[in-house]
Scaffold this active site. Sequence first.
Site, mmCIF file in Angstrom:
data_model
loop_
_atom_site.group_PDB
_atom_site.id
_atom_site.type_symbol
_atom_site.label_atom_id
_atom_site.label_comp_id
_atom_site.label_asym_id
_atom_site.label_seq_id
_atom_site.Cartn_x
_atom_site.Cartn_y
_atom_site.Cartn_z
ATOM 1 N N HIS A 67 0.825 -1.206 0.000
ATOM 2 C CA HIS A 67 0.000 0.000 0.000
ATOM 3 C C HIS A 67 0.860 1.257 0.000
ATOM 4 C CE1 HIS A 67 0.621 0.835 4.377
ATOM 5 N NE2 HIS A 67 0.675 -0.470 4.472
ATOM 6 N N ASP A 69 -0.654 4.275 0.899
ATOM 7 C CA ASP A 69 -1.207 5.213 1.868
ATOM 8 C C ASP A 69 -0.504 5.078 3.215
ATOM 9 O OD1 ASP A 69 -2.485 2.653 2.013
ATOM 10 O OD2 ASP A 69 -4.046 3.502 3.289
ATOM 11 N N ASP A 100 6.556 1.756 6.881
ATOM 12 C CA ASP A 100 5.210 1.225 6.631
ATOM 13 C C ASP A 100 4.508 2.042 5.564
ATOM 14 O OD1 ASP A 100 2.858 -0.175 6.880
ATOM 15 O OD2 ASP A 100 2.241 0.767 8.751
ATOM 16 N N GLU A 134 -5.228 0.863 2.611
ATOM 17 C CA GLU A 134 -4.936 -0.183 3.592
ATOM 18 C C GLU A 134 -5.010 0.349 5.007
ATOM 19 O OE1 GLU A 134 -2.764 -2.913 6.240
ATOM 20 O OE2 GLU A 134 -2.328 -0.814 5.839
ATOM 21 N N GLU A 135 -4.541 1.576 5.208
ATOM 22 C CA GLU A 135 -4.516 2.148 6.549
ATOM 23 C C GLU A 135 -5.884 2.681 6.979
ATOM 24 O OE1 GLU A 135 -2.194 1.657 8.400
ATOM 25 O OE2 GLU A 135 -0.245 1.795 7.426
ATOM 26 N N GLU A 163 4.487 -5.719 4.220
ATOM 27 C CA GLU A 163 4.297 -5.140 5.550
ATOM 28 C C GLU A 163 5.573 -5.278 6.392
ATOM 29 O OE1 GLU A 163 1.988 -3.363 6.709
ATOM 30 O OE2 GLU A 163 0.351 -3.658 5.290
ATOM 31 N N HIS A 349 3.841 4.000 12.458
ATOM 32 C CA HIS A 349 2.740 4.828 12.967
ATOM 33 C C HIS A 349 3.201 5.796 14.051
ATOM 34 C CE1 HIS A 349 -0.847 2.158 11.499
ATOM 35 N NE2 HIS A 349 0.175 2.114 10.661
#
Length: 377
Positions: A67, A69, A100, A134-135, A163, A349
Amino acid sequence: MNSPTLALACDLIARESVTPDDAGCLELIAARLAACGFQSEIQQYGKVTNLWATHGTRDPVLCYAGHTDVVPPGDLSCWDSPPFSPSIRNGVLYGRGAADMKGSLAAMVIAAEKFVRVFPHHLGTLAFLLTSDEEGLAVDGTKRVVEALVARGQKIQWCIVGEPSSQTCLGDLLRNGRRGSLNGRVWIHGVQGHVAYPHSARNPIHLAAQALAELSSMSWDSGNAFFPPTSFQISNLHAGTGAENVIPATLEAWFNFRFSTATTVEALQEAVRTLFDRYHLEYRLEWHLSGAPFVTAPGILVEAVSTSVREILGVEPQLSTGGGTSDGRFIATMGTEIVELGPVNATIHQVNECVRVAELDELAAVHALILSKLLKG
């Protein structure tokens, strides 16, 4: 900047692709893949951008999934450098998405570019399935692409999801499955009244307390060879009018099961209903299945990835089905073997998200060897 992997990672990080905005990341990747012979298809669903790109037309299909995003950066003043201005300090690349998973995307793309240029007539098909959803809600991303692929009869035999799986060093952990995630919301109904006259009311907090306590202490299963036992957690609890002297009419609770292949969605739902009925509660239940559990047993894909990690990095990878969910849950519905391999996840994150610069080239080298083992012929 001599490393093409680092250069691409920086280019992707500089694009402010907070979910579900792709911010041009997939156009960039599609253009690079097209330059080395990939056929690319952009699938747009609402605000979500998806890419399905292929090199080759035969089986088996090896798909890289990921992903573009990222989660919001949070308080910008807490970052040591702007989150969307990639910065290198002491051999470490900082920026939102570094781990990520834009660094991982860069490594996969660079490995694929090199592989198809050296082996333009490789076995099978090399594919990319990438999304900008995805997020976030994960409704119009990989899930929708998989549905479109199934409708046209497309199969994916093997999939590597980028991931950030590693824990302390690159390659020390590979995820060969994920637990299922079942979310529940329950409304326990009582009768509102004055706290001084409880005989004229029914307090839903008191009514539900024992039932919720029992749910939180129950043993749901023993797990199995691939998964730990199912876990249950209450994530939100709300009741009350905001007044100190009012017994509320309703208590609302949100909860989640992370469950294995040792049980089923239906069994968990029935157990919850049975318990609430035993306590003679008046309630309403709603369920949302985020994803079913999936696992890939040791075989061709697991062996190719594990061996490549050992040969390039000198690390003995461990297999795990822990952690949260990933888009692998949607791809697994196709009967696909799935392994997740990516950078160290210590800062994902978080403020000052980062990845070691050397890790990017190492990861690209691992992917190049995996491609050679599976598709070189």
